[in-house]
Design an enzyme around this catalytic site. Structure first.
Site, mmCIF file in Angstrom:
data_model
loop_
_atom_site.group_PDB
_atom_site.id
_atom_site.type_symbol
_atom_site.label_atom_id
_atom_site.label_comp_id
_atom_site.label_asym_id
_atom_site.label_seq_id
_atom_site.Cartn_x
_atom_site.Cartn_y
_atom_site.Cartn_z
ATOM 1 N N GLY A 40 40.445 49.492 30.073
ATOM 2 C CA GLY A 40 40.389 48.447 31.809
ATOM 3 C C GLY A 40 40.944 47.478 31.538
ATOM 4 N N CYS A 41 41.035 46.396 33.153
ATOM 5 C CA CYS A 41 42.173 45.509 33.060
ATOM 6 C C CYS A 41 41.813 45.046 34.270
ATOM 7 C CB CYS A 41 43.430 46.096 32.759
ATOM 8 S SG CYS A 41 43.169 46.597 30.660
ATOM 9 N N ALA A 42 42.777 43.717 34.300
ATOM 10 C CA ALA A 42 42.745 43.658 35.445
ATOM 11 C C ALA A 42 44.649 43.244 35.826
ATOM 12 C CB ALA A 42 41.848 41.915 35.666
#
Lengths: 377, 506, 157, 452
Positions: free
Chosen positions: A21-23
């Protein structure tokens, strides 16, 4: 998070797929005006919660104007022995115009970083260099670089090329993105396009080379998501010469871009019809010509359809390209202010650096946001 | 009474408290097991004639009948199984080849049962097919090397035309079963279900009966070694043409429909004289090599103006990967591979149970080989050979198949009870028979509904599983072995299949 | 109007229609009881005709201009104007067999087992679907509302 | 005539309250919801079914069960029923009907469906006193001599049987009414004597074999049948019948005699009208008589026998209903045609049913007329079946014992179906639709035109 899972050396590359998951955050100045790295740093910092300290990074375009026509390689080394191995190989194919260790600012937040050098290179005669028996007219300098980078990354122990474009560079490592940014002193660089990535890997370890952005040639990709079509995409690019050594979605996506946009010459405007192909029910409602195009692209490039949730920002010397999966399972917000185009996982990052944008919108799933450089300085 | 070494296979149990002597069983058994005794007003059953089709049991209104397997209690012997002994008795009597029907029933490894499918959790949302589009539309045909797209102003114009393709609403086709091996009503059921569901059925090598012509746009016609019913019209009316080289149940073997079964109707359809034996030679006598095959493929493409995909069907044999590669290079638009568990109307038992390889391994080997050679896009792969459930299908697609053929499953949907006596022509379910008394038992409108029901159910399950894995388009599953894990498999098996063992992460 | 349509092509001659008709019109309505000792207590009102592989089940067609109604001397045989169903009121029937004499389908029977009255299909008006249709394993019998199938395959002609 | 007691105006006037009359009334009402319909009957009862009279006589029905139209038939259809109105004159020029009671009915359209009256044979009735008179006169005055065509007849007979404890009854006439009467009396466990002029029972329909089977059954119940005979003299004492003498000279004691030698159309009162009669009213196929707006239907009519290609009086219920329907339709503005019919009868005596259709008495094959006769016997089960075929079409049938699917033959006659292919099978007990020519069967069974 056990420290045992944090790997900083290429020898620690996991042999399994990394998903996370990430930004993501990207800023483009469409007029090509360069600005320093503080803005991207502030923005990605706003989304601290979307990272977990296991990876952060930046891609910056326009940062090496003095070498803008030469290949700029960022290479990560486990040790000096690896560096000399790598440099020996480099010298066979390239003239090294300049090289140095990338300046960093040590801090408590960054633990045991690897050695990172940058090189500005000019390719020797590719035809005499290239070992494979490939017809000359179908082979380009870019093909050579791709081949070279993939091979070196796969074969040279302790060395890993993280960035291999022109007038651009990728800075990444294990840590929160703001710490990585500070470590690499990105406030001291000026570029017209910045992308960044804060990482939250879940079912895997992180290592410096595996942090994002992922780069190849001028491509840099930051990606939030875990694509369920990975196995399919990976086999697809593999059968066309791209071996996914990192087992990351981002890597596979980068290869898809290089394959489709560069090699297959697919126009950026219709890339989404492959990567996030319109649903059949939408295709069926299209006017005749469009329908045939969309249908043919889907049938022809089924292996390049990216399935599952993703929001990606692809950086390139000429443009920034952002795309959401076709049913928008991951967040993506875009905004404009004057010549600036912002794309972010969250609106907060944009507002932090641009409190009053002219327009803010949430791109539809499968519909790209494309910003192009109108003129370079 | 002559010495009879062979023993009954089944016991007919009749609960006399429930039997109302309505004689439904008597009328429904084509093997004359049941007989009404007018003196006693009771129905008697002769077990030795029972072949275990369960027709009587199914239609008995009071559930008075139970058909049970009769185990021959030979002295225990792990080597000489009862089946061996009984077969020897049969052959000693007949002096002939042991015939059987349907696919092998031997306990060979079914790899589908050793492969597990994946699902998304947390990091990747699963997709709910009830609320989100879930695309399983599938195309069968060759893909060009590249596409030329012209940009005129803001408009993109396709300059390369895609070759002929079959468009399937679901990655399931109905496999080749000829009129002759099955009844016209069975053919109609298959054809009309294919039409109703937006997929294709295959005529098999029996030609196209005139009453099936209306389903031509959902028909794949077969060209087999006997060339029955093949003419220009036949080739041109269909949606695609399949050259049949081999069949999973009997690789290397031809076929033989005895003259007495070549009725007027079958004679017309097969274009052979009434009453003459319909012999499918083991090889095509104009294909003795791969280059001969290439010539036939192009002859058919010429005959059909390059408007129809032309495929080749082969049995999964040891050398299947290079064979498939050769077929693709010979110009086939699709390759159909029939695994050794595939069904048949009649085959020598020895061959059915011992020749060929499982479809799972053949598929993985072929897909890998074609990818390695960079020719995977040149042809679609359709696999057959015992697709028993939607999960078998989804695993086949993840192993690299474009679509699957179902045949036995389709017949079971029509009522087949797998009694394996297709070759007797006395199918009590009206499927593998031409006896008008029996064929009318299969009402095509019921058959169509049942088979459409199966296709729908399996398609829904495929969608559920796709969604569960966080995928909403079937093409993202095709060859996506990351979603498969092996269980209880050796390293070699895993490596041929190209999948990790359960417990290994990405 | 609901009508039973017969598809001769798919009648398999199992005669389950007859059996279930008998059960339906028996006193007990239970199959085992109705057939106790092999003697159903009523006759079937549907009849399967069979020669070789040809067979079909036939029951009252509930004719538009029903000859049995015209021939009935007691007023027992009536056609319901709304449902179109031809019913024999067994209370009124005197067993003169005039209906048997004129029914071109031969589907009215002398029920000598119950009382001496004419026995014919009542379309199982108290059931959702006539039992012969419901229990036909091959859908050779179909119940179709002809009003809802106007112009269709089964529409009133 | 001169009383002018009541004058009624109506639109549709129907003389006759039985099968034809009410069938017509019902059909008029289908087309014309408003205009007035009046029905005249000379009886005092509301509708009752004449064929049910024997059942009443047999005691299996009470008088209240004899209606064949629902009790509310008249109100539901707004029909004005006038009972005890015996029509005596019809003036077609004035559109007026006069009745015995002196009423005048003015109509727009008139239907004559007055049925038949029993035939009175010329038999001498001799009193013990020596006084003699005709049977016709005796009917009204002598106890124990009856006809059986009305409910009143049946009521009187029952009363007579009870009063005189009758054990043996005699029936003059072995035709349909005679046999129906026999059926009823046998139900009452009387023994009977049947006297029939011809050499067989039901001579219009039966052949010798059929007659013999029947005779045997009747005789087995202790009764006697005298074929080829009639009654010469009837003896009366104290105004009651005591005995009669057959033409053979045999004298039989009896205190009940039912005279059932047949009925004739009741056209006596039309003698002076413009309506053409010839042993029955003559009509066209719309059931219209020779006189303008007057129609006729039922037993009173002489109509086409499609099988013998002749005009004859066919006094049977289904024909009356059909003709009434055709007349009613035409009277009320619709269009219908009566295309002829043929005789048929269904009788059951002592549990033995018999159905005869058409020209069933024909017994001999005749190649010049392309006449074939198929027969099947099973005397053990008292089954006899005979089919008469002319030019490959069925023209007659007798079914005794096994009558189950008789109607199929009726349909084949009606539809003039070629049955050549069926051959001998046509007479078999298991004969069914499945043996019919595929086209006809398909028409019947499979779909198109499934509603005949």
């Amino acid at each position: 998070m056990s420290m045992a899972l944090i790997k900083n050396r290429k020898s620690d590359i996991p042999d399994f797929r990394v998903s996370s998951g990430c930004a993501v955050f990207g800023i483009l100045n469409e007029s090509g005006t360069c600005f320093d790295g503080r803005m991207i740093l502030e923005g990605i910092k706003m989304m601290h919660d979307r990272s977990n300290g296991l990876g952060g990074g930046f891609a910056a375009y326009g940062i090496y104007p003095q070498y803008k026509n030469d290949w700029a390689f960022h290479i990560l080394y486990d040790d000096d022995a690896a560096r000399s191995r790598m440099e020996d190989i480099l010298k066979k194919s390239f003239a090294i115009l300049y090289f140095e260790e990338i300046p960093t600012k040590r801090s408590a937040a960054i633990d045991n970083p690897p050695i990172i050098f940058r090189y500005f290179l000019k390719l020797k005669d590719i035809y005499s260099l290239y070992e494979r028996n490939v017809p000359v007219d179908s082979f380009s300098e870019e093909d050579f670089i791709v081949d070279f980078v993939l091979k070196m990354n796969a074969r040279v122990q302790g060395a890993y090329i993280i960035s291999s474009g022109k007038n651009m560079g990728i800075f990444k490592g294990v840590g929160f993105p703001e710490d990585i940014g500070n470590y690499f002193r990105i406030d001291e660089y000026k570029g017209y396009l910045w992308t960044s990535h804060g990482r939250f890997p879940t079912n895997s370890v992180g290592w410096w080379g595996g942090a994002h952005p992922f780069g190849l040639l001028n491509w840099s990709v930051v990606h939030n998501g875990e694509i369920s079509s990975y196995g399919r995409n990976q086999r697809y690019v593999a059968s066309l010469g791209y071996e996914c050594s990192l087992s990351t979605d981002t890597e596979a996506i980068t290869y898809l871009f290089d394959l489709l946009a560069r090699k297959k010459n697919i126009d950026l405007e219709i890339m989404n019809m492959i990567l996030a192909a319109p649903l059949w029910e939408r295709i069926e409602r299209m006017p005749e010509d469009d329908r045939e195009l969309a249908m043919t692209l889907r049938i022809m490039y089924g292996g390049a359809l990216i399935n599952g949730p993703f929001s990606i920002i692809v950086g390139h010397n000429d443009f920034m390209y952002a795309l959401n999966d076709r049913i928008k399972l991951r967040p993506m917000v875009a905004a404009r202010k004057n010549e600036y185009l912002y794309v972010s996982s969250e609106e907060s990052a944009i507002i932090k650096v641009c409190p009053k944008p002219d327009i803010v919108w949430r791109p539809e799933g499968g519909i790209p946001v494309i910003g192009r450089i109108r003129k370079k300085d | 009474m002559p010495l009879k070494l062979n023993q009954s296979e089944f016991v007919v149990e009749r609960d006399l408290n429930k039997c109302i002597s309505c004689e439904v069983c008597v009328r429904q058994c084509s093997n004359d097991v049941h007989e009404f005794d007018a003196d006693d007003k009771t129905v008697l059953s002769e077990c030795s004639k029972c072949i275990g089709c369960h027709r009587c049991e199914s239609l008995c209104p009071t559930e008075a009948i139970t058909i049970r397997k009769k185990e021959a209690e030979f002295k225990e012997n792990s080597n000489w199984q009862p089946a061996h002994i009984k077969n020897i008795y049969r052959q000693a009597d007949s002096g002939g080849v042991l015939l059987t029907g349907m696919g092998s029933d031997k306990p060979h490894t079914v790899y589908w049962d050793h492969i597990l499918f994946n699902a998304a959790q947390v990091t990747n949302p699963s997709i709910d097919p009830l609320r989100e589009p879930m695309e399983i539309k599938t195309f069968i045909g060759a893909k060009p090397e590249s596409l030329e797209i012209e940009k005129i102003g803001d408009e993109f114009k396709l300059k390369t035309k895609l070759g002929p393709h079959l468009e399937l609403s679901t990655p399931i086709l109905i496999s080749a079963m000829s009129y002759g091996s099955i009844s016209l009503n069975a053919c109609k059921s298959l054809a009309s279900a294919a039409e109703a569901f937006g997929t294709f059925y295959n005529t098999g090598e029996g030609g196209m009966h005139k009453e099936l012509a209306r389903y031509a746009k959902n028909t794949i016609v077969q060209v087999a070694s006997g060339r029955f019913g093949v003419d220009r019209q036949y080739l041109r009316s269909a949606a695609a043409v399949e050259i049949k080289i081999g069949q999973g149940a009997k690789p290397g073997i031809g076929g033989h429909l005895p003259g007495e079964k070549v009725t007027a109707d079958i004679s017309g359809t097969r274009m052979i004289p009434q009453g003459s034996d319909a012999i499918s030679p083991a090889p095509h006598h104009d294909i003795y090599s791969i280059e001969d095959l290439a010539q036939l493929i192009f002859a058919i493409k010429e005959a059909t103006d390059y408007l129809k995909p032309v495929g080749v069907k082969v049995s999964a044999v040891h050398n299947i990967a290079p064979i498939a590669s050769g077929i693709v290079r010979a110009g086939a638009d699709f390759v159909s591979i029939d695994g050794f568990r595939g069904g048949t109307g009649a085959a020598p038992q020895a061959i059915r149970d011992n020749v060929g390889i499982p479809i799972e391994l053949a598929l993985a080997a072929v897909d890998t080989r074609l990818r390695e050679e960079g020719i995977r896009h040149k042809a679609a792969i359709i696999v057959a050979g015992s697709m028993r459930s939607s999960s078998d299908i989804i695993k086949a697609i993840a192993l690299g198949a474009d679509a699957v053929y179902i045949a036995t499953a389709a017949l079971i949907a029509l009522g087949c009870h797998l009694c394996q006596k297709c070759y007797t022509g006395k199918c009590n379910w009206g499927i593998a028979t031409q006896d008008p008394y029996l064929t009318k038992r299969l009402n095509p409108s019921i058959g169509t509904r049942k088979l459409s029901g199966l296709l729908r159910a399996w398609s829904l399950e495929i969608k559920e599983m796709l969604g569960g894995a966080g995928i909403n388009a079937i093409e993202s599953l095709r060859g996506n072995k990351e979603h498969l894990r092996g269980i209880n498999l050796s390293e070699t098996e895993l490596s041929i299949l190209g999948i990790k063992h359960a417990g290994q992460a990405w | 109007m609901k009508r039973i349509f017969i598809d001769e092509q798919y009648c398999i001659g199992c005669r389950l229609c007859e059996i279930y008709c008998q059960v339906k019109h028996s006193k007990s309505k239970k199959i085992l009881k109705a057939f106790r000792e092999g003697q159903p207590d009523v006759m079937s009102r549907v009849l399967v005709e069979e020669i070789g592989s040809n067979s079909f089940a036939i029951q009252c067609r509930h004719c538009k201009d029903a000859p049995c109604v015209g021939a009935c001397i007691s007023g027992a045989m009536t056609k319901n104007e709304n449902t179109g169903v031809v019913i024999c009121d067994e209370e009124k029937c005197v067993g003169c067999w005039s209906c048997i004499m004129v029914c071109p389908y031969g589907v009215i029977k002398r029920d000598l087992k119950a009382s001496k009255v004419a026995s014919k299909c009542d379309l199982c008006s108290d059931e959702e679907e006539p039992v012969c249709v419901k229990n036909c394993p091959n859908e050779a019998l179909k119940i179709i509302d002809t009003d809802k199938n106007i112009g269709g395959e089964y529409g009133e002609k | 005539m001169g009383k002018n007691k009541n004058i009624f105006k109506t639109d549709y006037l129907i003389i006759g309250n039985s099968a034809a009359g009410l069938s017509a009334a019902e059909n008029i009402r289908k087309n014309d919801k408003n205009r007035a319909i009046s029905v005249l009957t000379r009886e005092k009862y509301s509708n009752y079914s004449k064929p049910l009279i024997p059942y009443y006589l047999a005691g299996s029905l009470d008088p209240g069960s004899l209606y064949f139209k629902k009790r509310n038939f008249y109100t539901e259809n707004s029909i004005d029923l006038k009972t005890s109105e015996n029509v005596v004159f019809v003036s077609s020029s004035d559109n007026i009907v006069l009745t015995e009671s002196g009423s005048q009915y003015l109509y727009n359209k008139l239907l004559i469906a007055s049925g038949g009256r029993p035939i009175m044979p010329q038999i001498k009735v001799i009193e013990k006193t020596g006084k003699s008179y005709s049977l016709g006169e005796a009917m009204n005055s002598v106890n124990g001599i009856f006809t059986l065509t009305t409910l009143d007849d049946a009521i009187r007979i029952r009363k007579h049987i009870n009063e005189y404890s009758v054990k043996t009854a005699s029936i003059l006439g072995g035709g349909l009414i005679g046999l129906k009467a026999a059926e009823a009396l046998l139900e009452l466990h009387l023994s009977i004597n049947v006297i029939e002029l011809s050499d067989k029972l039901l001579s219009a329909s039966f052949d010798k074999t059929a007659s013999d089977i029947f005779s045997e059954v009747i005789k087995a119940s202790g009764s006697s049948i005298y074929c080829g005979q009639t009654i010469d003299e009837i003896y009366v004492e104290n105004n009651s019948i005591t005995a009669y003498k057959l033409s053979s000279g045999k004298k039989i004691t009896s205190n009940l005699l039912i005279v059932a030698v047949g009925v004739l159309p009741d056209v006596e009162y039309l003698k002076n009208s413009e309506i053409k009669t010839d042993g029955g009213i003559i009509t066209d196929c719309s059931m219209k008589t020779s006189a303008g707006n007057i129609y006729a239907a039922g037993d009173v009519v002489k109509s086409q026998d499609v099988l013998s290609a002749s005009e004859r009086n066919m006094a049977i219920w289904p024909i009356a209903v059909k003709q009434g329907a055709v007349a009613g339709a035409n009277m009320s503005g619709a269009s219908a045609a009566y295309s002829g019919g043929f005789l048929m009868n269904s009788v059951e005596i002592l549990g033995m049913p018999v159905i005869s259709l058409g020209l069933s008495s024909i017994d001999n094959e005749d190649s010049t007329q392309d006449l074939k006769v198929y027969k099947a016997y099973d005397m053990g089960r008292k089954i006899y079946r005979k089919i008469v075929i002319r030019q490959n079409r069925i023209i007659g049938a007798i079914l005794i014992g096994a009558i189950e699917r008789a109607g199929i033959y009726c349909g084949l006659i009606n539809n003039n179906v070629d049955v050549a292919e069926i051959g001998q099978n046509i007479v078999k007990e298991d004969f069914g639709l499945i043996q019919l020519p595929a086209d006809y069967r398909k028409h019947l069974v499979v779909g198109e035109g499934i509603e005949v």
